[in-house]
Design an enzyme around this catalytic site. Sequence first.
Site, PDB file in Angstrom:
ATOM      1  N   GLU A 157      11.511  -2.693  -8.582  1.00 20.68           N
ATOM      2  CA  GLU A 157      11.482  -1.755  -7.456  1.00 20.68           C
ATOM      3  C   GLU A 157      11.920  -0.408  -7.999  1.00 20.68           C
ATOM      4  O   GLU A 157      13.056  -0.259  -8.447  1.00 20.68           O
ATOM      5  CB  GLU A 157      12.451  -2.192  -6.346  1.00 20.68           C
ATOM      6  CG  GLU A 157      12.153  -3.549  -5.730  1.00 20.68           C
ATOM      7  CD  GLU A 157      11.163  -3.485  -4.571  1.00 20.68           C
ATOM      8  OE1 GLU A 157      10.710  -2.372  -4.226  1.00 20.68           O
ATOM      9  OE2 GLU A 157      10.845  -4.559  -4.033  1.00 20.68           O
ATOM     10  N   ASN A 185       1.653 -10.116  -1.216  1.00 21.37           N
ATOM     11  CA  ASN A 185       2.806 -10.597  -1.981  1.00 21.37           C
ATOM     12  C   ASN A 185       3.634 -11.648  -1.224  1.00 21.37           C
ATOM     13  O   ASN A 185       4.784 -11.909  -1.574  1.00 21.37           O
ATOM     14  CB  ASN A 185       3.687  -9.423  -2.412  1.00 21.37           C
ATOM     15  CG  ASN A 185       4.613  -9.807  -3.552  1.00 21.37           C
ATOM     16  OD1 ASN A 185       4.253 -10.608  -4.413  1.00 21.37           O
ATOM     17  ND2 ASN A 185       5.820  -9.264  -3.543  1.00 21.37           N
ATOM     18  N   ARG A 186       3.056 -12.263  -0.210  1.00 24.78           N
ATOM     19  CA  ARG A 186       3.624 -13.488   0.383  1.00 24.78           C
ATOM     20  C   ARG A 186       2.530 -14.560   0.430  1.00 24.78           C
ATOM     21  O   ARG A 186       2.663 -15.542   1.118  1.00 24.78           O
ATOM     22  CB  ARG A 186       4.136 -13.234   1.810  1.00 24.78           C
ATOM     23  CG  ARG A 186       5.264 -12.229   1.921  1.00 24.78           C
ATOM     24  CD  ARG A 186       6.565 -12.713   1.295  1.00 24.78           C
ATOM     25  NE  ARG A 186       7.636 -11.734   1.515  1.00 24.78           N
ATOM     26  CZ  ARG A 186       7.819 -10.656   0.759  1.00 24.78           C
ATOM     27  NH1 ARG A 186       7.028 -10.422  -0.284  1.00 24.78           N
ATOM     28  NH2 ARG A 186       8.802  -9.818   1.022  1.00 24.78           N
ATOM     29  N   ALA A 188       0.794  -1.218   0.000  1.00 18.48           N
ATOM     30  CA  ALA A 188       0.000   0.000   0.000  1.00 18.48           C
ATOM     31  C   ALA A 188       0.832   1.277   0.000  1.00 18.48           C
ATOM     32  O   ALA A 188       0.510   2.246  -0.673  1.00 18.48           O
ATOM     33  CB  ALA A 188      -0.928  -0.033   1.207  1.00 18.48           C
ATOM     34  N   TYR A 203      10.901   0.588  -2.682  1.00 14.63           N
ATOM     35  CA  TYR A 203      11.889   1.360  -3.378  1.00 14.63           C
ATOM     36  C   TYR A 203      13.179   0.549  -3.457  1.00 14.63           C
ATOM     37  O   TYR A 203      13.250  -0.536  -2.911  1.00 14.63           O
ATOM     38  CB  TYR A 203      12.159   2.690  -2.639  1.00 14.63           C
ATOM     39  CG  TYR A 203      12.686   2.555  -1.212  1.00 14.63           C
ATOM     40  CD1 TYR A 203      14.045   2.697  -0.946  1.00 14.63           C
ATOM     41  CD2 TYR A 203      11.831   2.297  -0.153  1.00 14.63           C
ATOM     42  CE1 TYR A 203      14.531   2.584   0.358  1.00 14.63           C
ATOM     43  CE2 TYR A 203      12.314   2.169   1.151  1.00 14.63           C
ATOM     44  CZ  TYR A 203      13.657   2.313   1.393  1.00 14.63           C
ATOM     45  OH  TYR A 203      14.132   2.188   2.684  1.00 14.63           O
TER      46      TYR A 203
HETATM   47 ZN    ZN Z   1       6.739  -3.896  -2.193  1.00 13.15          ZN
END
Ligand code: ZN
Length: 426
Positions: A381, A246-247, A178, A305
Amino acid sequence: MRSLRLVSILAVGAVSASAIPATKVSLPYDGFKVFRVKTHAHASEVQKKLSNITFEQWNHDVNSHIDIVLAPDQLVAFEELGLESDTMHQDLGASIAAESAHSSLWRRQAGDPAWFDSYHDYQDHIKYLQSLHDLFPGNSEIISSGYSYENRSLNGIHLWGAGGPGKPAVLYHGTVHAREWISTALVTGYNAGDNDTRSVLDKYDFYIIPVVNPDGFVYTQTTQRLWRKNRQPGPNGSTCYGRDINRNWEFAWDANPQGASTNPCSQTYKGEQPSDSPENKGLDKLVRQLRDGPGIKLYIDWHSYGQYILSPFGYKETLYAPELGKWTKAAQMVSDAIRDSSSDLTTFTFGPSGATLYPTTGAAPDHVYSIGRAEFSYTIELRDIGKYGFVLPPELIRPTVEEQWAGQKVLWSLLDEVFFDGEGPA
Ligand SMILES: [Zn+2]
Ligand SMILES: *[C@@H]1O[C@H](CO)[C@@H](O)[C@H](O)[C@H]1NC(C)=O
Ligand SMILES: *[C@@H]1O[C@H](CO)[C@@H](O)[C@H](O)[C@H]1NC(C)=O
Ligand SMILES: *[C@@H]1O[C@H](CO)[C@@H](O)[C@H](O)[C@H]1NC(C)=O
Ligand SMILES: *[C@@H]1O[C@H](CO)[C@@H](O)[C@H](O)[C@H]1NC(C)=O
């Protein structure tokens, strides 16, 4: 493809606060500072010193540095530790408020580049997708990849060129985490006069879902700027919220205890079962539909990032896929294109995810490659490499978008290269 002038722009991006008083979002961080603490490959010594103070950690790869957020009452104790550090944010609350500035420049029309001068809220993204569709009505449709826990639609746009739809898919996901607003600020412009974009759209169908974690995204705008997960209640009466979407992917979900957390209060809580978040279920459903239909040529999950281009595998550092040679070569060419296009020579590190960064289980690129059979599958990223971290000033959105556009054009041109057949270059 007739009348598209700069049709479009997948832009996808993030919050502007005109609807949201900045103070509401920044409140918890007024007077907080963010430091990049140098570890010089002695992370455990530094961590031991830090164990005496309270902080929030932003990064996982601590070999060269640890990025930490400190409340005002921790600053004296931190300074006494005498650690070598750089200041990323003097006042995190002020930096978050500054993200919301520029609202006079703020536009929601597709084709208006001013969209990229500020962050946007969820409703704005929905309207933006609609205006993209309006600019390109015969070659696009609004799609939904399911619903969030709080029942927001995972909206996206499906675009196609001549003779479409139905070509192999290029699938982009944004903002699974988020707080990574910048990852939604991604551009893809299709200019009728531009041969590169015309030819890619005639070969592939694009499916772009800019905000795959809408509940978390809205929460970062209303309540807690640095929220990461979804907003699903924890199991067994836990008072902690959120699964890390994302896990939560099925492939290798349970393969490596280092790759995710079983603690519902952790930032990387993987859930109780694979795909037990509604967001993941919906995203996976579309992945499988595309696999069983036209096939997936390219998948990218956009994050921030750190400036990385990461391919499978994430779950095991020592496992190399047979396609690693071509993925790495392509990532290198994308990285070169980004560097050459940017005025400040932005550099991106690339390689297999687990070995390059840290192990992740149940993460999207492994799943979309292994289960979705994507030919190319990456996490990107975006900026930066630690000056601002998650709270990137809005004037850096446009350079981010432009350099990624240059990188994506190169990547698309490589997707069908004969050069890459077989084992790829050495
Ligand atoms: Zn991420
Ligand atoms: C933690 O703080 C205590 C009391 O201020 C001090 O005695 C101790 O040495 C500190 N530990 C570390 C690892 O700095
Ligand atoms: C979720 O939203 C959809 C569409 O907006 C609606 O049809 C559905 O009834 C909603 N479901 C719940 C449980 O509120
Ligand atoms: C686009 O392609 C056409 C046909 O191949 C060519 O004549 C034209 O010069 C190209 N335009 C650009 C800007 O490269
Ligand atoms: C929740 O309860 C189930 C059933 O007892 C158990 O298997 C699971 O490990 C628990 N989860 C957590 C996070 O405590």
